[in-house]
Design an enzyme around this catalytic site. Structure first.
Site, PDB file in Angstrom:
ATOM      1  N   LYS A  14      -9.924  -0.180  -1.639  1.00  0.00           N
ATOM      2  CA  LYS A  14      -9.790  -0.506  -0.206  1.00  0.00           C
ATOM      3  C   LYS A  14     -10.229   0.742   0.546  1.00  0.00           C
ATOM      4  CE  LYS A  14      -6.306  -1.579   3.353  1.00  0.00           C
ATOM      5  NZ  LYS A  14      -4.889  -1.996   3.568  1.00  0.00           N
ATOM      6  N   ASP A  46       0.877  -1.185   0.000  1.00  0.00           N
ATOM      7  CA  ASP A  46       0.000   0.000   0.000  1.00  0.00           C
ATOM      8  C   ASP A  46       0.908   1.227   0.000  1.00  0.00           C
ATOM      9  OD1 ASP A  46      -2.836  -1.008   2.166  1.00  0.00           O
ATOM     10  OD2 ASP A  46      -1.925  -1.934   0.383  1.00  0.00           O
ATOM     11  N   LYS A  56      -6.754   3.034  -2.615  1.00  0.00           N
ATOM     12  CA  LYS A  56      -7.052   2.997  -1.177  1.00  0.00           C
ATOM     13  C   LYS A  56      -7.360   4.419  -0.755  1.00  0.00           C
ATOM     14  CE  LYS A  56      -4.904   1.780   3.278  1.00  0.00           C
ATOM     15  NZ  LYS A  56      -3.702   1.187   3.917  1.00  0.00           N
TER      16      LYS A  56
HETATM   17  O1  LIG Z   1      -5.517   0.962   6.418  1.00  0.00           O
HETATM   18  C1  LIG Z   1      -4.866   1.667   7.118  1.00  0.00           C
HETATM   19  C2  LIG Z   1      -5.407   2.660   8.073  1.00  0.00           C
HETATM   20  O2  LIG Z   1      -4.394   3.073   8.907  1.00  0.00           O
HETATM   21  C3  LIG Z   1      -6.540   2.166   8.969  1.00  0.00           C
HETATM   22  O3  LIG Z   1      -7.142   3.321   9.508  1.00  0.00           O
HETATM   23  P1  LIG Z   1      -7.734   3.312  10.998  1.00  0.00           P
HETATM   24  O4  LIG Z   1      -6.548   3.214  11.920  1.00  0.00           O
HETATM   25  O5  LIG Z   1      -8.487   4.638  11.122  1.00  0.00           O
HETATM   26  O6  LIG Z   1      -8.662   2.103  11.116  1.00  0.00           O
END
Ligand SMILES: O=C[C@H](O)COP(=O)(O)O
Length: 215
Positions: free
Chosen positions: A175, A89, A150
């Protein structure tokens, strides 16, 4: 709508600057328990492969601001894959994009995608973009042959929104990430077109899914 194997859509995530190997092992345990993927810092990928071989590993590059040099992002992507990462990512260079340097942004993304055979998701940080910028950066990710878009790093002022996911899914599989804290919310994003969910609350989401599915 019902989605069998919903947990397999979740990248259960731990990415904060204070993340320890113990935190990573806990996420790996939870991912293995529920059948989720794990999104972890690059430095822990090799240890994660040793600790939980079955778990599909995602790691981040140029995270969370996207402003490391291109050669550094490319080297990080190839290094992470060599250590055992299954997906990358990468945060796009949003500053260059906003300054109109589209060729530099496209060339960088294309170089990263070409450097690894594993799927690459381009993080465009929708909270920092207008709708027009979101759609144009999505187009550049398509031109770069990226595999996914994403929405967010989780480290900006905002995270995924339904309109963003609906728009982005016109370009590439999406994503959705950033602030997703429940199965109900995750389901709304999948219903809106998201293929995958990135969440620090992955275990809670997967447990709520199991409860709703009577598992
Ligand atoms: O996908 C990666 C992100 O850091 C996830 O975000 P979050 O920590 O707000 O769930």
């Amino acid at each position: 709508m019902e989605y069998p194997e919903f947990p397999a859509r979740i990248d259960h995530t731990v990415l904060g600057p204070e993340t320890t190997s113990s935190d990573v092992y806990q996420v790996l345990d939870e991912a293995q328990e529920y059948g989720m993927n794990a999104c972890i810092p690059h430095c822990y990928v090799a240890e994660a492969v040793e600790y939980a071989p079955p778990v599909r590993l995602v790691t981040v590059v140029g995270f969370p601001h996207g402003q490391t040099a291109t050669e550094t992002k490319v080297r990080a992507a190839t290094s992470a894959v060599a250590s055992g990462a299954d997906e990358i990512d990468v945060v796009a260079n949003i500053g260059r994009f906003k300054h109109g340097e589209e060729e530099a942004v496209l060339d960088e993304l294309h170089e990263i995608v070409a450097a690894v055979s594993e799927p690459v998701k381009v993080i465009i940080e929708t909270a920092l973009l207008t709708d027009e910028e979101r759609d144009r950066l999505s187009e550049l990710a398509v031109e770069a042959d990226a595999d996914y878009l994403k929405t967010s790093t989780g480290f900006a002022s905002g995270g995924a929104t339904i309109p963003d996911v609906e728009a982005m899914s016109e370009y590439l599989p999406v994503k959705a990430s950033g602030g997703i804290g429940s199965y109900e919310t995750a389901l709304e994003f999948v219903d809106a077109g998201a293929e995958r969910i990135g969440a620090s609350n992955g275990e809670k989401i997967a447990a709520e899914y199991r409860e709703s599915a009577g598992q």
